[in-house]
Scaffold this motif. Structure first.
Motif, PDB file in Angstrom:
ATOM      1  N   MET A 101      32.126 -35.434 -13.535  1.00 12.35           N
ATOM      2  CA  MET A 101      32.739 -34.405 -12.726  1.00 12.35           C
ATOM      3  C   MET A 101      32.375 -34.330 -11.388  1.00 12.35           C
ATOM      4  O   MET A 101      31.199 -34.304 -11.000  1.00 12.35           O
ATOM      5  N   ILE A 102      33.368 -34.157 -10.548  1.00  9.68           N
ATOM      6  CA  ILE A 102      32.879 -34.358  -9.083  1.00  9.68           C
ATOM      7  C   ILE A 102      32.697 -32.811  -8.698  1.00  9.68           C
ATOM      8  O   ILE A 102      33.278 -31.966  -8.906  1.00  9.68           O
ATOM      9  N   GLY A 103      31.451 -32.845  -7.851  1.00 10.94           N
ATOM     10  CA  GLY A 103      31.208 -31.736  -7.167  1.00 10.94           C
ATOM     11  C   GLY A 103      31.291 -31.750  -5.670  1.00 10.94           C
ATOM     12  O   GLY A 103      31.148 -32.538  -4.961  1.00 10.94           O
ATOM     13  N   LEU A 104      31.987 -30.568  -5.271  1.00 13.06           N
ATOM     14  CA  LEU A 104      32.497 -30.391  -3.832  1.00 13.06           C
ATOM     15  C   LEU A 104      31.420 -29.197  -3.272  1.00 13.06           C
ATOM     16  O   LEU A 104      31.495 -28.118  -3.784  1.00 13.06           O
ATOM     17  N   LYS A 105      30.610 -29.450  -2.414  1.00 10.75           N
ATOM     18  CA  LYS A 105      29.832 -28.638  -1.693  1.00 10.75           C
ATOM     19  C   LYS A 105      30.442 -27.679  -0.403  1.00 10.75           C
ATOM     20  O   LYS A 105      31.085 -28.534   0.310  1.00 10.75           O
ATOM     21  N   PRO A 106      30.373 -26.513  -0.471  1.00  9.67           N
ATOM     22  CA  PRO A 106      31.340 -25.640   0.539  1.00  9.67           C
ATOM     23  C   PRO A 106      30.358 -25.849   1.923  1.00  9.67           C
ATOM     24  O   PRO A 106      28.870 -26.110   1.629  1.00  9.67           O
ATOM     25  N   PRO A 107      30.988 -25.653   3.040  1.00  9.40           N
ATOM     26  CA  PRO A 107      30.073 -25.598   4.020  1.00  9.40           C
ATOM     27  C   PRO A 107      29.167 -24.262   3.990  1.00  9.40           C
ATOM     28  O   PRO A 107      29.340 -23.676   3.130  1.00  9.40           O
ATOM     29  N   ALA A 108      28.479 -23.930   4.980  1.00 11.44           N
ATOM     30  CA  ALA A 108      27.597 -22.733   5.106  1.00 11.44           C
ATOM     31  C   ALA A 108      28.423 -21.608   4.882  1.00 11.44           C
ATOM     32  O   ALA A 108      29.320 -21.396   5.193  1.00 11.44           O
ATOM     33  N   ILE A 109      27.794 -20.739   3.777  1.00 16.50           N
ATOM     34  CA  ILE A 109      28.416 -19.469   3.574  1.00 16.50           C
ATOM     35  C   ILE A 109      27.295 -18.410   3.831  1.00 16.50           C
ATOM     36  O   ILE A 109      26.278 -18.280   3.607  1.00 16.50           O
ATOM     37  N   ASP A 110      28.034 -17.441   5.090  1.00 10.39           N
ATOM     38  CA  ASP A 110      27.289 -16.558   5.511  1.00 10.39           C
ATOM     39  C   ASP A 110      27.608 -15.209   5.198  1.00 10.39           C
ATOM     40  O   ASP A 110      26.803 -14.149   5.160  1.00 10.39           O
ATOM     41  N   ARG A 111      28.697 -15.169   4.354  1.00 15.31           N
ATOM     42  CA  ARG A 111      29.457 -13.810   4.036  1.00 15.31           C
ATOM     43  C   ARG A 111      30.375 -14.054   2.981  1.00 15.31           C
ATOM     44  O   ARG A 111      31.123 -14.946   2.811  1.00 15.31           O
ATOM     45  N   ILE A 112      30.154 -13.135   1.910  1.00 17.91           N
ATOM     46  CA  ILE A 112      31.262 -13.114   0.853  1.00 17.91           C
ATOM     47  C   ILE A 112      31.791 -11.825   0.659  1.00 17.91           C
ATOM     48  O   ILE A 112      31.274 -10.947   0.940  1.00 17.91           O
ATOM     49  N   ALA A 113      32.788 -11.551  -0.286  1.00 17.65           N
ATOM     50  CA  ALA A 113      33.547 -10.298  -0.418  1.00 17.65           C
ATOM     51  C   ALA A 113      33.743 -10.575  -2.143  1.00 17.65           C
ATOM     52  O   ALA A 113      33.892 -11.514  -2.863  1.00 17.65           O
ATOM     53  N   LEU A 114      33.557  -9.322  -2.625  1.00 15.37           N
ATOM     54  CA  LEU A 114      33.489  -9.000  -4.046  1.00 15.37           C
ATOM     55  C   LEU A 114      34.901  -7.964  -4.347  1.00 15.37           C
ATOM     56  O   LEU A 114      34.590  -6.994  -3.808  1.00 15.37           O
ATOM     57  N   LEU A 115      35.657  -8.387  -5.402  1.00 11.69           N
ATOM     58  CA  LEU A 115      36.503  -7.404  -5.626  1.00 11.69           C
ATOM     59  C   LEU A 115      36.637  -6.939  -7.150  1.00 11.69           C
ATOM     60  O   LEU A 115      36.617  -7.946  -7.817  1.00 11.69           O
ATOM     61  N   ALA A 116      36.753  -5.877  -7.499  1.00  9.40           N
ATOM     62  CA  ALA A 116      36.820  -5.511  -8.922  1.00  9.40           C
ATOM     63  C   ALA A 116      37.693  -4.155  -9.235  1.00  9.40           C
ATOM     64  O   ALA A 116      37.789  -3.404  -8.177  1.00  9.40           O
ATOM     65  N   ALA A 117      38.370  -4.401 -10.237  1.00  6.15           N
ATOM     66  CA  ALA A 117      39.171  -2.837 -10.699  1.00  6.15           C
ATOM     67  C   ALA A 117      38.097  -2.027 -11.298  1.00  6.15           C
ATOM     68  O   ALA A 117      38.283  -0.771 -10.988  1.00  6.15           O
ATOM     69  N   HIS A 118      37.005  -2.482 -11.898  1.00  8.26           N
ATOM     70  CA  HIS A 118      36.079  -1.426 -12.504  1.00  8.26           C
ATOM     71  C   HIS A 118      34.633  -1.753 -12.236  1.00  8.26           C
ATOM     72  O   HIS A 118      34.307  -3.165 -11.981  1.00  8.26           O
ATOM     73  N   CYS A 119      33.661  -0.827 -12.334  1.00  9.37           N
ATOM     74  CA  CYS A 119      32.229  -1.224 -12.314  1.00  9.37           C
ATOM     75  C   CYS A 119      31.979  -2.128 -13.465  1.00  9.37           C
ATOM     76  O   CYS A 119      32.505  -2.010 -14.598  1.00  9.37           O
ATOM     77  N   ASP A 120      31.352  -2.964 -13.233  1.00 12.36           N
ATOM     78  CA  ASP A 120      30.382  -4.153 -14.156  1.00 12.36           C
ATOM     79  C   ASP A 120      31.370  -5.200 -14.149  1.00 12.36           C
ATOM     80  O   ASP A 120      31.102  -6.424 -14.682  1.00 12.36           O
ATOM     81  N   ASP A 121      32.801  -5.284 -13.821  1.00 15.74           N
ATOM     82  CA  ASP A 121      33.766  -6.539 -13.736  1.00 15.74           C
ATOM     83  C   ASP A 121      32.970  -7.691 -12.915  1.00 15.74           C
ATOM     84  O   ASP A 121      32.871  -8.689 -13.285  1.00 15.74           O
ATOM     85  N   ILE A 122      32.513  -7.487 -11.874  1.00 18.74           N
ATOM     86  CA  ILE A 122      31.982  -8.340 -10.834  1.00 18.74           C
ATOM     87  C   ILE A 122      30.612  -8.971 -11.435  1.00 18.74           C
ATOM     88  O   ILE A 122      30.556 -10.380 -11.611  1.00 18.74           O
ATOM     89  N   ALA A 123      29.793  -8.063 -12.258  1.00 14.24           N
ATOM     90  CA  ALA A 123      28.664  -8.341 -12.675  1.00 14.24           C
ATOM     91  C   ALA A 123      28.844  -9.418 -13.972  1.00 14.24           C
ATOM     92  O   ALA A 123      28.249 -10.328 -14.300  1.00 14.24           O
ATOM     93  N   ILE A 124      29.723  -9.192 -14.726  1.00 11.49           N
ATOM     94  CA  ILE A 124      30.323  -9.965 -15.909  1.00 11.49           C
ATOM     95  C   ILE A 124      30.889 -11.099 -15.709  1.00 11.49           C
ATOM     96  O   ILE A 124      30.417 -12.162 -16.054  1.00 11.49           O
ATOM     97  N   GLY A 125      31.792 -11.296 -14.713  1.00 10.05           N
ATOM     98  CA  GLY A 125      32.412 -12.580 -14.170  1.00 10.05           C
ATOM     99  C   GLY A 125      31.727 -13.079 -13.374  1.00 10.05           C
ATOM    100  O   GLY A 125      32.006 -14.513 -13.542  1.00 10.05           O
ATOM    101  N   ALA A 126      30.865 -12.637 -12.328  1.00 10.57           N
ATOM    102  CA  ALA A 126      30.169 -14.033 -11.534  1.00 10.57           C
ATOM    103  C   ALA A 126      28.881 -13.269 -11.389  1.00 10.57           C
ATOM    104  O   ALA A 126      28.080 -13.835 -10.269  1.00 10.57           O
ATOM    105  N   GLY A 127      28.173 -12.507 -12.295  1.00 11.77           N
ATOM    106  CA  GLY A 127      26.909 -11.980 -12.069  1.00 11.77           C
ATOM    107  C   GLY A 127      25.873 -13.286 -11.976  1.00 11.77           C
ATOM    108  O   GLY A 127      24.988 -13.434 -10.923  1.00 11.77           O
TER     109      GLY A 127
END
Length: 216
Positions: free
Chosen positions: A1-27
């Motif tokens: 499997m080929i891995g692609l490394k992103p450039p420097a990540i300085d900021r991200i955003a998280l979006l969810a409809a409900h509390c715990d969605d983010i932690a379950i999906g991307a924790g």
């Protein structure tokens, strides 16, 4: 499997409809990312749960899942399961988040999610974040809507175990749900790990990806 490394990540955003969605999906991915990049700016928006115990849970949980990050979390008071009826409010909230941040990476629900709130929010994302890399996370549920994701973040066994422990610790309001247990979370992580030749992993859906094969 080929891995692609992103450039420097300085900021991200998280979006969810409900509390715990983010932690379950991307924790696990958040633990991995924030541990590797101290001081990372994290702007998070959750549409429902504001003013309840769930908001308190979300603040504590995301603080733990984003160690060392500059976390800025907003939890709104939209009614659960009613996003279609509150479309204008949801759209305004997403656009307001976009006005506050220009993330290098965005985690959000994916359009194939069977939950109407998740699916609706996923459809709103590209209307505000039109030129951003979006990773659509998955949430195991009764609907049986797990699909064929296209991007994987391998997780070390330690991170996978930490994710499960933090979910159990910080969301006591969800413990009575029959699917909210260690077996469900680690089981899906194990399956996604098999798919990317890792012990554990989180998987994401992505629609567009720009390549720079020349490395310029």
């Amino acid at each position: 499997m080929i891995g692609l490394k992103p450039p420097a990540i300085d900021r991200i955003a998280l979006l969810a409809a409900h509390c715990d969605d983010i932690a379950i999906g991307a924790g696990g991915s958040l633990l991995t990312l924030c541990s590797a990049r101290p001081g990372l700016r994290v702007d998070a928006l959750v549409l429902s749960g504001g003013g309840t115990e769930r908001e308190e849970e979300e603040h504590a949980a995301l603080t733990a899942f984003c160690p060392g990050a500059d976390l800025r979390l907003t939890v709104l008071k939209m009614p659960d399961g009613r996003l279609p009826a509150n479309w204008d409010e949801a759209k305004a909230a997403v656009e307001d988040l976009r006005a506050r941040t220009d993330p290098d990476l965005l985690f959000a629900p994916h359009p194939g999610d069977a939950h109407q709130d998740h699916r609706g929010l996923a459809k709103l994302v590209p209307t505000a974040f039109r030129d951003h890399q979006v990773l659509g996370y998955e949430i195991v549920k009764w609907d049986g809507d797990l699909g064929r994701p296209s991007a994987y973040q391998p997780l070390t066994p330690e991170v996978a175990e930490a994710k499960v422990a933090l979910l159990q610790q910080h969301y006591p309001s969800q413990r009575q749900r029959p699917w909210y247990d260690r077996e469900a979370f680690l089981g899906l992580a194990r399956i996604r790990g098999i798919e990317c030749h890792s012990r554990y992993a989180e998987a994401f859906h992505t629609n567009k990806l720009t390549l720079d094969l020349a490395g310029g």
